[in-house]
Every structure is written in structure tokens, then in C-alpha cells.
Motif scaffolding. Sequence first.
Motif, PDB file in Angstrom:
ATOM      1  N   ALA A  55     -23.693 -12.166  -1.557  1.00 18.98           N
ATOM      2  CA  ALA A  55     -22.373 -12.433  -0.976  1.00 18.98           C
ATOM      3  C   ALA A  55     -21.694 -13.639  -1.622  1.00 18.98           C
ATOM      4  CB  ALA A  55     -22.488 -12.649   0.528  1.00 18.98           C
ATOM      5  N   GLY A  56     -22.489 -14.544  -2.227  1.00 19.25           N
ATOM      6  CA  GLY A  56     -21.904 -15.645  -2.990  1.00 19.25           C
ATOM      7  C   GLY A  56     -21.230 -15.138  -4.237  1.00 19.25           C
ATOM      8  N   CYS A  57     -21.831 -14.143  -4.877  1.00 20.01           N
ATOM      9  CA  CYS A  57     -21.218 -13.489  -6.036  1.00 20.01           C
ATOM     10  C   CYS A  57     -19.985 -12.696  -5.608  1.00 20.01           C
ATOM     11  CB  CYS A  57     -22.248 -12.584  -6.700  1.00 20.01           C
ATOM     12  SG  CYS A  57     -21.737 -11.931  -8.298  1.00 20.01           S
ATOM     13  N   GLN A  58     -20.063 -12.092  -4.432  1.00 23.58           N
ATOM     14  CA  GLN A  58     -18.910 -11.392  -3.866  1.00 23.58           C
ATOM     15  C   GLN A  58     -17.735 -12.343  -3.688  1.00 23.58           C
ATOM     16  OE1 GLN A  58     -19.715  -9.761   0.006  1.00 23.58           O
ATOM     17  NE2 GLN A  58     -17.611  -9.183   0.404  1.00 23.58           N
TER      18      GLN A  58
ATOM     19  N   PRO B 191     -20.617  -6.710  -1.522  1.00 24.92           N
ATOM     20  CA  PRO B 191     -20.367  -7.401  -2.790  1.00 24.92           C
ATOM     21  C   PRO B 191     -20.000  -6.462  -3.932  1.00 24.92           C
ATOM     22  CG  PRO B 191     -22.273  -8.360  -1.716  1.00 24.92           C
ATOM     23  CD  PRO B 191     -21.901  -7.140  -0.919  1.00 24.92           C
ATOM     24  N   THR B 192     -20.579  -5.260  -3.938  1.00 20.22           N
ATOM     25  CA  THR B 192     -20.301  -4.308  -5.013  1.00 20.22           C
ATOM     26  C   THR B 192     -18.835  -3.896  -5.052  1.00 20.22           C
ATOM     27  OG1 THR B 192     -22.574  -3.482  -4.968  1.00 20.22           O
ATOM     28  CG2 THR B 192     -20.925  -2.025  -5.930  1.00 20.22           C
ATOM     29  N   VAL B 193     -18.173  -3.899  -3.890  1.00 16.52           N
ATOM     30  CA  VAL B 193     -16.755  -3.525  -3.835  1.00 16.52           C
ATOM     31  C   VAL B 193     -15.937  -4.415  -4.762  1.00 16.52           C
ATOM     32  CG1 VAL B 193     -14.695  -3.443  -2.364  1.00 16.52           C
ATOM     33  CG2 VAL B 193     -16.879  -2.551  -1.509  1.00 16.52           C
ATOM     34  N   PHE B 194     -16.159  -5.730  -4.682  1.00 17.01           N
ATOM     35  CA  PHE B 194     -15.351  -6.655  -5.476  1.00 17.01           C
ATOM     36  C   PHE B 194     -15.874  -6.818  -6.892  1.00 17.01           C
ATOM     37  CE2 PHE B 194     -13.969  -7.571  -1.229  1.00 17.01           C
ATOM     38  CZ  PHE B 194     -12.614  -7.788  -1.394  1.00 17.01           C
ATOM     39  N   VAL B 195     -17.195  -6.865  -7.055  1.00 19.89           N
ATOM     40  CA  VAL B 195     -17.745  -7.015  -8.402  1.00 19.89           C
ATOM     41  C   VAL B 195     -17.362  -5.825  -9.269  1.00 19.89           C
ATOM     42  CG1 VAL B 195     -19.875  -7.147  -9.757  1.00 19.89           C
ATOM     43  CG2 VAL B 195     -19.630  -8.523  -7.680  1.00 19.89           C
TER      44      VAL B 195
END
Length: 252
Positions: free
Chosen positions: A111-114, A144-148
Motif C-alpha cells: 500500500a506504500g507503493c500504491q 495497489p495493483t489498480v494504481f501501479v
Amino acid sequence: MLWENDVIYEEKEDIGIITLNRPEKRNALSKGMLSQLADILYKIANERRVKVVIIKGTGKCFSSGHDLKEILSSDLHDAEETFDIIKRVMIAIREAPQPVIAQVHGYALAAGCQLVAACDLAVASEETKFALSGINVGLFCFTPTVFVSRNIAPKRAFELAFTGDMITAQEALKWGLINKVVPREKLEEETMALAKRLARHSLSVLEAGKKFFYRQLDLSWEDALECATKTIILWSQRKEVKKGITAFLEKK
């Protein structure tokens, strides 16, 4: 300066600075921290006192992701609250009139990467590592995959999400997750310099440009061009635009 236990907010001229402040927990995103973060983002958007926002972390890293101990002890209701709040944070970043810059160091995991991917721009220090590491504990990084996956090529996003492996700041730069890599001692200076470059422009222009940018990404090129044409026609007639063009032509 506004202190909210887990989140600190301060303003320097036209720039708002949000600091994640759980260094002893590697800035793990607890429900309380996320709620404070969302409230501050909406407050900044509504007050419109600053033109640019920076999000950074204290201690050894930007953010290690969700607070796993909190998730472990949660029931369905708790989980629903936690993930609804981080959804609120993502919406607040995307809908804010101000461009939001992530100032990243140490680690930005799950979630930090998100959070990095959701920001409009990102500057990272050379030692930073990024990962969608949820799969390593059996919790796939769904949100997180949504934004990455909207920052980088699909196969790269798939690799991150399905291996859980870390990538370096240089790899993140090459893949398009971040905008710039700088030495650790230059991170704050370089991030602030980028923020000041944006803050030279009026908030109304930044807001209109940000809204259009994300809207057109989801359109076909024909519809995006139609939308852009209608928008620029209207904006070309605004007083501040004519004033800016006049000043440029008169070399002011």
C-alpha cells in the motif's frame, strides 16, 4: 503546523507538506493514520491555500504498507473500514485540485507503493526499494495493483504483483513508476524544487489541467481530442489566459 499524532501537516509558502509520522512502525498505514491522511487531503483541497502538495515519511522509509498486525486482528467490519478509508485517500489525491508529489526514501511496499503510484509525481532517493509484496503473505495487492498498473506497462505491473519482488529506484524510474532519482541528501531539496516549478502557475490552471489529464486517459483518442478541443476553446477566453498571453507577447 498541524499535528495529528500519525500525520503532520505544514505549509511553506504555496506548498503543503504531509509527513507520515509512525517511524517506529516504518510508517505502516494503520486505519487511524489513513483516516488522518484523508481528512488532511480533503482539508487542503477545500481550503485551496496551497498550489502543490508533498507526501513524505519520517524515519527509515516512506511506508512499509498496511499495518499487518492490525489486519491480522481485524474482523470483516474492521477490514471493510480500513480498505474503505484507503480508497478515500486515493480518491482525495486524484480529486485534489493540487498536484501531489511523493517524496520517497527507504521502502515503498504494497500500500506504500500504491500511495506513490496514486500521487501525480514522485521523486525517490537512490537507495529506495519498491514492491507489491502482499502476495508474499498470501494477500494479493488488489488495490495497489489498480494504481501501479496505470503507471507502468501491464507486464511490468504483473511481474511486481505476482512475484512480490523488490525493484530498485533506477528500475522504478525506467519502468515509469517515479519521475526522478536523486542522492538521499538531495531528496528534500529536489522534491521542493519540483514543487516550486509547479507552484509558479495558478491553482485554477493546475486544477483544470489535472482533471483533464486523468479524464482523457480513459477515453479513445477521438473522444479525448474532442474533449480537449471543447476545453481549450473555453479556456482561451478566460481573462487570466488573455492576461498571460498579453504579458508573454509584451515580454513581461
